[in-house]
Write an enzyme that holds these catalytic residues in place. Structure first.
Site, PDB file in Angstrom:
ATOM      1  N   ASP A 188      62.134  53.329  79.768  1.00  0.00           N
ATOM      2  CA  ASP A 188      60.937  53.971  80.328  1.00  0.00           C
ATOM      3  C   ASP A 188      60.409  53.000  81.390  1.00  0.00           C
ATOM      4  O   ASP A 188      59.886  51.932  81.083  1.00  0.00           O
ATOM      5  CB  ASP A 188      59.909  54.211  79.219  1.00  0.00           C
ATOM      6  N   ARG A 246      62.910  78.907  83.935  1.00  0.00           N
ATOM      7  CA  ARG A 246      62.936  77.960  82.814  1.00  0.00           C
ATOM      8  C   ARG A 246      64.194  77.084  82.854  1.00  0.00           C
ATOM      9  O   ARG A 246      64.270  76.035  82.230  1.00  0.00           O
ATOM     10  CB  ARG A 246      62.826  78.726  81.490  1.00  0.00           C
ATOM     11  N   LYS A 299      52.191  59.359  86.652  1.00  0.00           N
ATOM     12  CA  LYS A 299      51.616  58.054  87.015  1.00  0.00           C
ATOM     13  C   LYS A 299      51.926  57.728  88.481  1.00  0.00           C
ATOM     14  O   LYS A 299      51.541  58.457  89.356  1.00  0.00           O
ATOM     15  CB  LYS A 299      52.122  56.978  86.051  1.00  0.00           C
TER      16      LYS A 299
END
Ligand SMILES: Cc1ncc(COP(=O)(O)O)c(C=O)c1O
Length: 374
Positions: A173, A49, A198
């Site tokens: 972004d 993690r 993407k």
């Protein structure tokens, strides 16, 4: 030796496996790593993690291709966006692009107040509006360029200067542009965000996100801590797929961009089309800015159909080659009626279709759209 983007994208984080010499990196599935009797660190890794070796390779590559000191990989783009806001000091105000990914707005307007922060929406392409929207506690400007779904383009260098003077960091972004076309950190931004789901992954088969920091500063450290505590780390296999996608990014984006420009020009000339939103068109209001800060204009475009929502939905339902689906950045062309995809909080015009232009032959794409529009 100074290397060019294409070379960095092929090699970054890609040293042969030291144990075997394997050229393709191993996928380390281990969730835990040996440590000393008093939890002393014996290796770079401790628990999944926090970090894992496959993800570390991806992060080294992401930092290299964006020109940042530190990269963090996440389980999704939205996990990266949320972490950027959660890592801010309590009571921070965030300025968020009004035309940006809709669930980034959800995080900013609904969730941030629950975490003790506040936000306001602003047209980040309008620098006067941004100037007026700053508050004394504004710590972050969260912008997207080009934006979804209207393909607005922000002057990143000017916005960076404005943010710096106001004492806020600028996050871009850059999912639509990718580092193959735009390097926000070189233009003065502090953080770049990607939905690696993407173009970076590139094949519609992996979900991931990334934050790349210009400086490995206290915000980057806090973001890493937030990611660990909330568990939004990238998986080993997800990291491996994104890393593999990076290797062909430059070639793919070149073709996506060439196809999109040709398609945008064809749509602009079509009588059934009311408007085309694509930064590569001279008619785009920030075409000059896009020319300055992008190498090409990317594979995303949107257009508005004459006749409103009904006409737009009819076009989508008549297409044969385009797949009707959300998301973007894969090899196949996708189209969607964006307002219905975004749902009740959508601000998108009702006659707007958003297109992720794929790697097919562009004439086939044009013929399909023309028969659907006729
Ligand atoms: C520009 C942009 N930012 C962020 C996101 C969210 O990324 P993810 O779906 O990987 O959480 C998307 C997703 O479509 C996006 O298009």
């Amino acid at each position: 030796m100074v290397k060019r983007f294409e070379t960095i994208a092929v090699h970054a984080g890609g040293a042969p496996d030291p144990d075997t010499g394997a050229i393709a990196p191993p996928i380390h599935l281990a969730t835990t790593f040996e440590h000393g009797p008093e939890s002393e660190r014996l290796h770079d890794f401790y628990y999944i993690r926090e970090n894992n070796p496959t993800q570390a390779r991806l992060e080294a590559a992401l930092a290299a291709i964006e020109g940042g000191e530190k990269a963090l990989a996440f389980a999704s783009g939205l996990a990266a966006a949320a972490t950027a806001m959660q890592a801010l000091p309590p009571g921070s105000h965030v300025l968020v692009a009004d035309d940006g990914y809709y669930d980034v707005r959800t995080i900013a307007t609904e969730f941030l107040p629950r975490w003790g922060g506040e936000s306001s929406l602003v047209d980040v392409a309008d620098l006067d509006a941004v100037r007026k929207a700053f508050r004394p506690n504004t710590r972050l400007v969260f912008a997207e360029s080009p934006s979804s779904p209207l393909l607005k383009v922000v002057d990143i260098a000017a916005l960076a200067e404005l943010s710096r003077r106001a004492g806020a960091r600028l996050l871009i972004d850059s999912t639509f542009a990718t580092p193959a076309l735009q390097r926000p950190l070189d233009l003065g931004a502090d953080i770049v965000m990607h939905s690696t789901t993407k173009y970076l992954g590139g094949h519609s088969d992996v979900q991931g996100g990334a934050l790349i920091f210009k400086h490995a500063d206290e915000l980057a450290t806090e973001a890493s801590r937030v990611r660990k505590v909330l568990g939004s780390v990238a998986s080993p296999f997800g990291s491996w797929l994104v890393l593999r996608g990076l290797r062909s990014l430059a070639c793919r984006v070149e073709r996506h961009s060439a196809n999109a420009l040709t398609l945008a020009l064809a749509l602009e000339a079509h009588p059934a089309v009311e408007a085309v939103h694509y930064p590569g068109l001279e008619s785009h209001p920030a075409h000059g800015v896009a020319l300055r800060q992008m190498r090409a204009f990317g594979g995303m475009l949107s257009f508005r159909v004459r006749g409103g929502r009904t006409a737009a939905v009819r076009v989508v339902s008549r297409l044969k080659l385009f797949t009707v689906a959300t998301s973007l950045g894969g090899t196949e062309s996708l189209i969607e009626h964006r307002a219905s995809s975004e749902g009740p909080t959508s601000r998108t015009p009702d006659n707007l279709l958003r297109v992720s232009v794929g790697l097919e032959h562009v004439d086939d794409l044009i013929e399909d759209l023309q028969q659907a529009l006729s």
